[in-house]
Design an enzyme around this catalytic site. Structure first.
Site, PDB file in Angstrom:
ATOM      1  N   HIS A 186      30.884  44.326 -82.420  1.00  0.00           N
ATOM      2  CA  HIS A 186      30.894  45.178 -83.321  1.00  0.00           C
ATOM      3  C   HIS A 186      29.516  45.951 -83.545  1.00  0.00           C
ATOM      4  CE1 HIS A 186      33.872  43.036 -86.146  1.00  0.00           C
ATOM      5  NE2 HIS A 186      34.501  43.569 -85.325  1.00  0.00           N
ATOM      6  N   GLU A 229      40.460  40.936 -75.643  1.00  0.00           N
ATOM      7  CA  GLU A 229      40.986  39.732 -76.766  1.00  0.00           C
ATOM      8  C   GLU A 229      41.586  38.686 -76.179  1.00  0.00           C
ATOM      9  OE1 GLU A 229      39.705  39.986 -79.799  1.00  0.00           O
ATOM     10  OE2 GLU A 229      39.368  41.890 -80.521  1.00  0.00           O
ATOM     11  N   GLU A 269      38.990  31.352 -92.845  1.00  0.00           N
ATOM     12  CA  GLU A 269      37.720  31.520 -91.837  1.00  0.00           C
ATOM     13  C   GLU A 269      36.583  30.715 -92.459  1.00  0.00           C
ATOM     14  OE1 GLU A 269      37.200  35.124 -89.712  1.00  0.00           O
ATOM     15  OE2 GLU A 269      35.061  34.740 -89.935  1.00  0.00           O
ATOM     16  N   HIS A 283      32.311  39.123 -80.938  1.00  0.00           N
ATOM     17  CA  HIS A 283      32.357  40.084 -81.987  1.00  0.00           C
ATOM     18  C   HIS A 283      31.166  40.541 -82.502  1.00  0.00           C
ATOM     19  CE1 HIS A 283      36.324  39.821 -81.433  1.00  0.00           C
ATOM     20  NE2 HIS A 283      36.949  40.952 -82.220  1.00  0.00           N
ATOM     21  N   LYS A 315      46.262  31.716 -81.537  1.00  0.00           N
ATOM     22  CA  LYS A 315      45.585  32.190 -82.784  1.00  0.00           C
ATOM     23  C   LYS A 315      46.284  31.485 -83.918  1.00  0.00           C
ATOM     24  CE  LYS A 315      44.059  36.427 -84.984  1.00  0.00           C
ATOM     25  NZ  LYS A 315      43.735  37.864 -85.163  1.00  0.00           N
ATOM     26  N   ARG A 317      38.228  28.742 -87.649  1.00  0.00           N
ATOM     27  CA  ARG A 317      38.620  30.350 -87.095  1.00  0.00           C
ATOM     28  C   ARG A 317      37.503  31.224 -87.013  1.00  0.00           C
ATOM     29  NH1 ARG A 317      42.660  34.266 -90.903  1.00  0.00           N
ATOM     30  NH2 ARG A 317      42.626  36.043 -89.272  1.00  0.00           N
ATOM     31  N   ARG A 322      49.194  45.041-106.585  1.00  0.00           N
ATOM     32  CA  ARG A 322      48.375  43.648-106.322  1.00  0.00           C
ATOM     33  C   ARG A 322      48.999  42.793-105.263  1.00  0.00           C
ATOM     34  NH1 ARG A 322      48.303  43.633-112.113  1.00  0.00           N
ATOM     35  NH2 ARG A 322      46.268  44.448-112.622  1.00  0.00           N
ATOM     36  N   ASN A 326      35.716  34.972 -83.603  1.00  0.00           N
ATOM     37  CA  ASN A 326      34.728  36.097 -83.631  1.00  0.00           C
ATOM     38  C   ASN A 326      34.108  36.085 -82.217  1.00  0.00           C
ATOM     39  OD1 ASN A 326      35.525  36.928 -86.081  1.00  0.00           O
ATOM     40  ND2 ASN A 326      34.119  35.347 -87.108  1.00  0.00           N
ATOM     41  N   HIS A 358      37.103  49.381 -79.587  1.00  0.00           N
ATOM     42  CA  HIS A 358      36.942  47.895 -79.978  1.00  0.00           C
ATOM     43  C   HIS A 358      36.948  46.768 -78.756  1.00  0.00           C
ATOM     44  CE1 HIS A 358      36.911  44.540 -83.202  1.00  0.00           C
ATOM     45  NE2 HIS A 358      38.047  44.083 -82.069  1.00  0.00           N
ATOM     46  N   LYS A 383      44.289  39.257 -91.434  1.00  0.00           N
ATOM     47  CA  LYS A 383      43.215  39.903 -91.903  1.00  0.00           C
ATOM     48  C   LYS A 383      43.472  41.646 -91.799  1.00  0.00           C
ATOM     49  CE  LYS A 383      39.066  37.388 -89.993  1.00  0.00           C
ATOM     50  NZ  LYS A 383      38.266  37.330 -89.082  1.00  0.00           N
TER      51      LYS A 383
HETATM   52  N1  LIG Z   1      42.876  42.339 -88.351  1.00  0.00           N
HETATM   53  C1  LIG Z   1      42.335  41.796 -87.394  1.00  0.00           C
HETATM   54  O1  LIG Z   1      42.482  40.668 -87.171  1.00  0.00           O
HETATM   55  C2  LIG Z   1      41.861  42.441 -86.172  1.00  0.00           C
HETATM   56  C3  LIG Z   1      41.614  41.841 -84.870  1.00  0.00           C
HETATM   57  C4  LIG Z   1      40.973  42.797 -83.728  1.00  0.00           C
HETATM   58  C5  LIG Z   1      41.035  44.108 -84.034  1.00  0.00           C
HETATM   59  N2  LIG Z   1      41.322  44.815 -85.298  1.00  0.00           N
HETATM   60  C6  LIG Z   1      41.015  46.014 -85.328  1.00  0.00           C
HETATM   61  O2  LIG Z   1      41.853  46.650 -84.457  1.00  0.00           O
HETATM   62  C7  LIG Z   1      41.289  48.142 -84.365  1.00  0.00           C
HETATM   63  C8  LIG Z   1      41.730  48.582 -82.826  1.00  0.00           C
HETATM   64  O3  LIG Z   1      42.790  48.499 -82.643  1.00  0.00           O
HETATM   65  P1  LIG Z   1      43.651  49.346 -81.349  1.00  0.00           P
HETATM   66  O4  LIG Z   1      42.527  48.965 -80.256  1.00  0.00           O
HETATM   67  O5  LIG Z   1      44.892  49.015 -81.331  1.00  0.00           O
HETATM   68  O6  LIG Z   1      43.109  50.806 -81.736  1.00  0.00           O
HETATM   69  P2  LIG Z   1      44.013  52.104 -82.293  1.00  0.00           P
HETATM   70  O7  LIG Z   1      44.825  51.555 -83.434  1.00  0.00           O
HETATM   71  O8  LIG Z   1      42.995  53.125 -82.881  1.00  0.00           O
HETATM   72  O9  LIG Z   1      44.932  52.682 -81.422  1.00  0.00           O
HETATM   73  C9  LIG Z   1      44.352  53.107 -80.270  1.00  0.00           C
HETATM   74  C10 LIG Z   1      44.956  54.614 -80.191  1.00  0.00           C
HETATM   75  O10 LIG Z   1      46.253  54.516 -79.166  1.00  0.00           O
HETATM   76  C11 LIG Z   1      47.274  54.944 -79.974  1.00  0.00           C
HETATM   77  N3  LIG Z   1      48.472  54.436 -79.956  1.00  0.00           N
HETATM   78  C12 LIG Z   1      48.922  53.416 -80.659  1.00  0.00           C
HETATM   79  N4  LIG Z   1      50.082  52.823 -79.873  1.00  0.00           N
HETATM   80  C13 LIG Z   1      50.526  53.838 -78.846  1.00  0.00           C
HETATM   81  C14 LIG Z   1      51.471  53.710 -78.047  1.00  0.00           C
HETATM   82  N5  LIG Z   1      52.513  52.817 -77.957  1.00  0.00           N
HETATM   83  N6  LIG Z   1      51.406  54.659 -77.111  1.00  0.00           N
HETATM   84  C15 LIG Z   1      50.504  55.641 -77.057  1.00  0.00           C
HETATM   85  N7  LIG Z   1      49.400  55.514 -78.002  1.00  0.00           N
HETATM   86  C16 LIG Z   1      49.359  54.490 -78.860  1.00  0.00           C
HETATM   87  C17 LIG Z   1      46.801  55.314 -81.416  1.00  0.00           C
HETATM   88  O11 LIG Z   1      47.146  56.570 -82.036  1.00  0.00           O
HETATM   89  C18 LIG Z   1      45.349  55.386 -81.101  1.00  0.00           C
HETATM   90  O12 LIG Z   1      44.995  56.770 -80.777  1.00  0.00           O
HETATM   91  C19 LIG Z   1      40.027  48.032 -84.648  1.00  0.00           C
HETATM   92  O13 LIG Z   1      39.789  48.571 -85.736  1.00  0.00           O
HETATM   93  C20 LIG Z   1      39.701  46.643 -84.893  1.00  0.00           C
HETATM   94  O14 LIG Z   1      38.572  46.366 -85.934  1.00  0.00           O
HETATM   95  C21 LIG Z   1      41.637  44.049 -86.290  1.00  0.00           C
END
Ligand SMILES: NC(=O)c1ccc[n+]([C@@H]2O[C@H](COP(=O)([O-])OP(=O)(O)OC[C@H]3O[C@@H](n4cnc5c(N)ncnc54)[C@H](O)[C@@H]3O)[C@@H](O)[C@H]2O)c1
Length: 353
Positions: free
Chosen positions: A230, A170, A215, A226, A205, A219, A106, A223, A242, A128
């Site tokens: 999305h 972003e 949110e 987005h 942020k 907050r 939990r 979005n 993304h 999040k």
């Molecule tokens: N929680 C939140 O507030 C929030 C905000 C924005 C986005 N997100 C989420 O984030 C996700 C996208 O994240 P992302 O763009 O980081 O993509 P990702 O996590 O898929 O990473 C991108 C790729 O890069 C590789 N990688 C990561 N670090 C690396 C490095 N240093 N060197 C080489 N390769 C590397 C990973 O293995 C992957 O193949 C989406 O699912 C989105 O919904 C969440």
């Protein structure tokens, strides 16, 4: 460098060049890391717990089923309530590891060590966590802020150029929320992303999340880009990354704002955005593929109207040049014209290239 965050903020934020083992948890901890980063982690002299999990999780596997084996593994170790989970990777890994930390016993503490620009600038901060359902992105999750965010910029050295660009959007989003057109234009210039931009985005942020952690109001501004983003991302079958989808969503939002009678963005600014996004044109799904996804947006409300079918309203964020963005509730169909104009702008820029 430790960034200053509002007093009482749930997450300590560090933006450093090289990883520092002093920033790891003091008590018992375990690691869920992206396999791609293992070599860099060990080469930096960082410790690897014997029960560490090194995983590869593509965006299309950001699902609840991915975290179940992690939870079973922790229960088998067994990992106790006082343990901290360290998540090392991009936004997919940190969203899932944070969710797993929220679910295990939990809720156990966690730290995020983001390794993509997108995760450093956005996904790692704000608490999040989540996973996707068949019906759409991030439809399941929990608010569970990490105790500490450690962004080590040296990890970015191996990040492919497409992912460097992905994270830029972003940052542009944060500028547009505040109406900071000059800053947005600076970030749209050719050249690498600058770390002070990341610092500035994180500070903004953190302040917003601190004022509205769940949110309920302000907050939602985060979005921006987005809602359409999305829908485009999911309709493209995740062919769009993304951040790329958010970039397209930002341009679409500028056009929607104009449609809604708000002050128009200068054509040169829209042209610069379109130029940076033009190469993505073949990946942008057609409007009929986007509409059902917009209707299923997590922020959609289904309201019973006079007719037989419930009408859908979605929460939209509209940017304004020189002024903070505003929030409006609109029918999903309001996006049809901006989507068409977005495609036109991309086509024009692609033809010019
Ligand atoms: N929680 C939140 O507030 C929030 C905000 C924005 C986005 N997100 C989420 O984030 C996700 C996208 O994240 P992302 O763009 O980081 O993509 P990702 O996590 O898929 O990473 C991108 C790729 O890069 C590789 N990688 C990561 N670090 C690396 C490095 N240093 N060197 C080489 N390769 C590397 C990973 O293995 C992957 O193949 C989406 O699912 C989105 O919904 C969440």
């Amino acid at each position: 460098m430790k960034l200053s965050t509002p007093s009482g903020f749930a997450t300590e934020v560090f933006l450093v060049e090289a990883p520092d083992r002093e920033l790891l948890p003091e008590g018992p901890w375990t690691l869920v890391g992206d396999l791609r980063l293992r070599e860099a982690w060990l080469a930096a002299g960082l410790p690897e717990p014997s029960h560490a999990l090194w995983v590869s999780v593509p965006e299309e596997e950001k699902k609840l089923r991915t975290v179940i084996p992690w939870l079973e593994h922790w229960a088998g170790v067994p990992l106790h309530r006082e343990a901290t989970v360290v998540a090392l990777g991009g936004g997919v890994l940190s969203d899932l590891a944070g969710l797993a930390a929220a679910l295990y016993l939990r809720g156990v503490a966690w730290q995020v060590w983001p390794t993509t620009l997108l995760a450093m600038a956005d996904a790692g901060l704000g608490g999040k966590t989540g996973a996707d359902l068949a019906a759409g992105k991030n439809l399941v999750g929990a608010f569970h802020p990490p105790r500490r965010l450690v962004a080590c910029t040296s990890f970015l050295g191996s990040l492919p150029p497409r992912h460097q660009e992905n994270g830029r959007w972003e940052l542009v989003k944060i500028a547009l929320i505040q109406g900071e057109l000059d800053w947005a234009a600076e970030m749209l210039q050719e050249g690498p992303v600058k770390i002070p931009w990341v610092e500035r985005a994180l500070a903004y942020k953190a302040a917003v999340v601190h004022r509205d952690p769940r949110e309920a109001g302000e907050r939602r501004l985060l979005n921006l880009g987005h809602t359409l983003g999305h829908a485009l991302e999911a309709a493209s079958g995740y062919g769009l990354l993304h951040g790329e989808a958010v970039g397209l969503g930002l341009l679409g939002s500028c056009l929607l704002a104009e449609d809604q009678g708000l002050k128009a963005f200068p054509p040169a600014f829209l042209g610069t955005m379109a130029r940076r996004l033009a190469a993505l044109a073949p990946l942008v799904p057609a409007w009929p593929a986007c509409l059902p996804l917009l209707c299923r947006d997590k922020k959609a409300r289904h309201v019973l109207g006079g007719g037989e079918e419930p009408a859908t309203e979605i929460h939209c964020i509209l940017p304004r040049p020189g002024e903070p963005a505003v929030q409006r509730v609109l029918a999903p169909q309001a996006w049809e014209r901006p989507h068409a104009r977005l495609m036109d702008l991309l086509d024009q820029e692609a033809a010019r290239a």
